[in-house]
Motif scaffolding. Structure first.
Motif, PDB file in Angstrom:
ATOM      1  N   ASP A   1       0.867  -1.179   0.000  1.00 40.83           N
ATOM      2  CA  ASP A   1       0.000   0.000   0.000  1.00 40.83           C
ATOM      3  C   ASP A   1       0.903   1.228   0.000  1.00 40.83           C
ATOM      4  O   ASP A   1       1.333   1.709   1.051  1.00 40.83           O
ATOM      5  N   ILE A   2       1.193   1.719  -1.190  1.00 42.53           N
ATOM      6  CA  ILE A   2       2.220   2.731  -1.395  1.00 42.53           C
ATOM      7  C   ILE A   2       1.651   4.142  -1.231  1.00 42.53           C
ATOM      8  O   ILE A   2       0.609   4.474  -1.792  1.00 42.53           O
ATOM      9  N   ILE A   3       2.385   4.974  -0.473  1.00 40.39           N
ATOM     10  CA  ILE A   3       2.030   6.388  -0.341  1.00 40.39           C
ATOM     11  C   ILE A   3       2.532   7.180  -1.545  1.00 40.39           C
ATOM     12  O   ILE A   3       1.822   8.032  -2.091  1.00 40.39           O
TER      13      ILE A   3
ATOM     14  N   VAL B   1       5.376   3.015   2.742  1.00 37.08           N
ATOM     15  CA  VAL B   1       4.312   2.026   2.892  1.00 37.08           C
ATOM     16  C   VAL B   1       3.343   2.541   3.953  1.00 37.08           C
ATOM     17  O   VAL B   1       3.748   2.826   5.088  1.00 37.08           O
ATOM     18  N   ARG B   2       2.087   2.666   3.584  1.00 38.84           N
ATOM     19  CA  ARG B   2       1.091   3.221   4.482  1.00 38.84           C
ATOM     20  C   ARG B   2       1.028   2.428   5.793  1.00 38.84           C
ATOM     21  O   ARG B   2       0.946   1.207   5.795  1.00 38.84           O
TER      22      ARG B   2
ATOM     23  N   MET C   1       7.628   8.644   4.178  1.00 39.94           N
ATOM     24  CA  MET C   1       8.082   8.332   2.829  1.00 39.94           C
ATOM     25  C   MET C   1       9.512   8.812   2.682  1.00 39.94           C
ATOM     26  O   MET C   1       9.905   9.816   3.287  1.00 39.94           O
ATOM     27  N   TRP C   2      10.332   8.079   1.895  1.00 38.87           N
ATOM     28  CA  TRP C   2      11.720   8.453   1.653  1.00 38.87           C
ATOM     29  C   TRP C   2      11.867   8.971   0.228  1.00 38.87           C
ATOM     30  O   TRP C   2      11.568   8.272  -0.749  1.00 38.87           O
ATOM     31  N   GLU C   3      12.374  10.206   0.105  1.00 38.55           N
ATOM     32  CA  GLU C   3      12.646  10.802  -1.196  1.00 38.55           C
ATOM     33  C   GLU C   3      14.144  10.766  -1.490  1.00 38.55           C
ATOM     34  O   GLU C   3      14.978  10.729  -0.588  1.00 38.55           O
TER      35      GLU C   3
ATOM     36  N   HIS D   1       3.607  13.393   4.051  1.00 34.03           N
ATOM     37  CA  HIS D   1       2.355  13.912   3.488  1.00 34.03           C
ATOM     38  C   HIS D   1       2.511  15.336   2.949  1.00 34.03           C
ATOM     39  O   HIS D   1       1.788  16.255   3.327  1.00 34.03           O
ATOM     40  N   GLY D   2       3.491  15.502   2.075  1.00 34.64           N
ATOM     41  CA  GLY D   2       3.701  16.775   1.401  1.00 34.64           C
ATOM     42  C   GLY D   2       4.666  17.711   2.086  1.00 34.64           C
ATOM     43  O   GLY D   2       5.006  18.759   1.529  1.00 34.64           O
TER      44      GLY D   2
END
Length: 505
Positions: A147-149, A171-172, A213-215, A240-241
Motif C-alpha cells: 500500500d504505497i504512499i 508504505v502506508r 516516505m523516503w525521497e 504527506h507533502g
C-alpha cells in the motif's frame, strides 16, 4: 525570442535586483530544487536540476542543465527535459544519469495525475539533447502487494552486467521504504523487494524521525575496501507533502538487503539541505550537492523572480566508524578574495569587518562549560543578527544557530537549528560561509545549513565572543561567480554543437 526566453529575461531582471540572491552559489531565474543527474563527462561536471523556467513556484517541473570545469563557474545550457503529453505531462521529476552500452541515459520520475512512474531518456554524446523512450514508463506501477504512499526518485548502479535501482517510497502505516529492482537493459525491470523499510513510529517529532516516505535515496560505498568499507543510504524524510530533513543510514549491503548499523543526521539545518545527490569524479572523490530551500514566503519568492539555491559542492569522506565527514570541496577556496583578518579571535576588529560574501575559519578550543558566539549578517545595533553558538557541555560539544533576530520581517522562517558535534577535547574547526541569504557552516565535518533574510542594508557585520578558551580566526571576502544572464545562456547554447547523429539505443 521564445516564450521561455522571454520569461527567463523577465525573471532574471527581477532576480538581479534582489539583495538576498547568492553570488557564489549556483542559482537560476525561476524555480530550482533537487540536484539531478550529477556526472563528470569529458572534462566537465554536469549538474541537472529540477527547474521551472516560467515562475519561481514548484509547477510543471523541467530538468535544467549546467556545466562547469571547476565546480565554481557554471554555464547554463538548454533545458534537458520538458514535460510532454505522456506519463510526464505534469512534470519531469528527480532522477539520475548513467551510461548504458555507451549511451547517456537518464532515469527520471514522470509525473501525471498525481502519481510518478519511472521514465527513460537517451542523450547525445555531449549530453545536450535528449530523446524520451517511446515506451515510457518503464515500470507501469508500484508493487501490487504494498500500500504505497508515493513512488519516485531513483538511484542506479551496475553490478557486472546487471543494473540495480532503488526507488523511494513509503508504505502506508509502516514508514519510508527503499524498493529494489534489477534489469539488464534499463527497460525491463524485476522487483526484488524492499532494500530497507523504516518505522514511522520511531523517533517521531525528533530530528531523527524517518518520516512516512523516503525521497531522493542515494546509496553508495564509502571508505577503504574490505573491513573499512561501509555502505551509506542517504534519504530525505517526507511526510504527506512536508519536506522534513535529510538523514543517512550507515550499514552493509548483503544481497538484496541493506543491513543498517546506525542512523544519523546528514545536516543539522534540517530542510535547508534537502534532496542531496552525490557522484564520484575522475579522481574518485565523493562529491555531494543539495537543495537549499527558501525560508521566506511564496509571495516574496515570486516578487524576487527566483527560488532555491544549489549548495556548494561538498567533499564526503568516511570517519573510522563509517559516519560521514563533510567539508566544502577544496575548489571553493579559490573563491577567496582578500584576507580581512588572521589572528587571535579576541582581537577581531568587528567595527571594520563587514560583508555579505565571507568565508570565516575558526580553530576553537573550548574548556568544559565554555561557549563561543559568532554573529554574521549583523547590523551595528544588533537589531538584526544571525548567531552561531558553540557550547562545551557535560554531554559534549553542541552547535546551535539562533535566527530569532536574523530578520525584522516577521514572515521569514527563524526556527532555531542545532545538533551535536564530534569532539572529545573541546577542539572544534568551524567554517562559516556567508553568501547573502545562503549560510553553510561546517563544525568538525558536521554541516549546518540555513537561510537568513535581514531587511537592513547595513546587516553586514560579524563578531566573536568567547567565555573561555582560545580561538584563532581567519576571515576572507569571497568573489562572485559569473551571473548566468539570459544573453550569456544564449551564447553558450549557440556555441554548443547541435548533433543530429545521436547514438540512441
Amino acid at each position: 525570442m521564445s516564450v521561455v526566453q522571454q520569461k527567463r529575461a523577465e525573471l532574471e531582471a527581477l532576480a538581479a535586483t534582489d539583495p538576498h540572491r547568492p553570488e557564489f552559489h549556483f542559482v537560476t531565474a525561476g524555480w530550482l530544487n533537487d540536484p539531478n543527474g550529477l556526472t563528470f563527462h569529458e572534462g566537465l561536471f554536469h549538474l541537472f536540476y529540477q527547474y521551472n523556467p516560467y515562475a519561481p513556484v514548484h509547477h510543471k517541473i523541467h530538468w535544467g542543465h549546467a556545466v562547469s570545469s571547476d565546480l565554481l563557474e557554471w554555464e547554463e545550457l538548454p533545458i534537458a527535459l520538458t514535460p510532454g503529453t505522456g506519463p510526464d505531462e505534469d512534470g519531469c521529476w528527480s532522477g539520475v544519469l548513467v551510461h548504458h552500452d555507451g549511451v547517456p541515459t537518464i532515469m527520471y520520475s514522470g509525473r501525471k495525475g498525481g502519481s510518478e512512474l519511472p521514465c527513460l531518456a537517451f542523450g547525445t554524446p555531449d549530453l545536450t539533447q535528449w530523446r524520451k523512450h517511446p515506451d515510457n514508463p518503464v515500470i507501469s506501477a508500484p508493487p501490487a502487494d504494498l500500500d504505497i504512499i508515493a513512488f519516485r526518485d531513483h538511484c542506479l548502479w551496475q553490478e557486472g552486467d546487471t543494473w540495480r535501482q532503488v526507488i523511494g517510497s513509503g508504505v502506508r502505516g509502516v514508514g519510508g521504504a527503499a524498493l529494489l529492482y534489477e534489469s539488464r537493459d534499463l527497460r525491463s525491470w524485476t522487483y526484488l523487494g524492499p532494500l530497507l523499510t523504516g518505522n514511522a513510529e520511531t523517533n517521531k517529532g525528533t530530528p531523527l524521525w524517518t518520516g512516512t516516505m523516503w525521497e531522493c535515496i542515494d546509496v553508495f560505498p564509502l571508505g577503504d575496501a574490505g573491513s573499512g568499507q561501509h555502505h551509506i543510504m542517504v534519504f530525505s524524510a517526507w511526510d504527506h507533502g512536508v519536506t522534513m530533513h535529510t538523514l543517512y543510514w550507515v550499514g552493509q549491503m548483503e544481497g538484496d538487503r541493506f543491513i543498517p548499523e546506525g542512523l544519523h543526521r546528514l545536516d543539522l539545518g534540517g530542510r535547508f539541505f534537502y534532496a542531496p545527490q552525490s557522484m564520484r569524479d575522475e579522481a574518485g572523490r565523493r562529491l555531494m550537492f543539495g537543495w537549499l530551500q527558501e525560508g521566506r514566503s511564496d509571495a516574496a519568492q515570486i516578487a524576487a523572480g527566483w527560488s532555491g539555491v544549489m549548495s556548494l559542492p561538498r567533499l564526503v569522506t568516511a570517519r573510522p566508524d563509517g559516519t560521514l565527514h563533510q567539508h566544502p570541496a577544496p575548489e571553493v577556496d579559490r573563491l577567496r578574495s582578500r584576507l580581512l583578518f588572521d589572528g587571535d579571535g579576541s582581537h577581531l576588529p568587528t567595527a571594520e569587518l563587514t560583508g555579505d560574501q565571507l568565508d570565516v575559519e575558526l580553530d576553537v578550543t573550548l574548556p568544559p562549560g565554555a561557549t563561543l558566539e559568532v554573529k554574521v549578517r549583523a547590523t551595528p545595533d544588533n537589531a538584526e543578527q544571525t548567531v552561531y553558538l558553540l557550547e562545551h557541555t557535560t554531554n559534549g560539544v553542541r552547535l546551535s544557530l539562533d535566527r530569532s533576530t536574523s530578520s525584522l520581517d516577521p514572515t521569514v522562517d527563524t526556527t532555531p537549528l542545532s545538533g551535536s558535534i564530534p569532539s572529545s577535547d573541546g577542539k572544534v574547526s568551524l567554517r562559516i560561509l556567508v553568501d547573502h541569504s545562503a549560510l553553510e557552516s561546517f563544525a568538525n565535518g558536521v554541516p549546518l545549513t540555513a537561510r537568513a533574510y535581514p531587511t537592513r542594508h547595513d546587516a553586514l557585520g560579524i563578531g566573536l565572543r568567547q567565555s573561555a578558551g582560545q580561538t584563532t580566526a581567519r576571515v576572507w571576502s569571497m568573489n562572485s561567480t559569473s551571473r548566468n544572464t539570459t544573453a550569456h545562456t544564449h551564447r553558450v547554447s549557440a556555441d554548443l554543437p547541435r548533433r543530429k547523429d545521436s547514438n540512441h539505443a
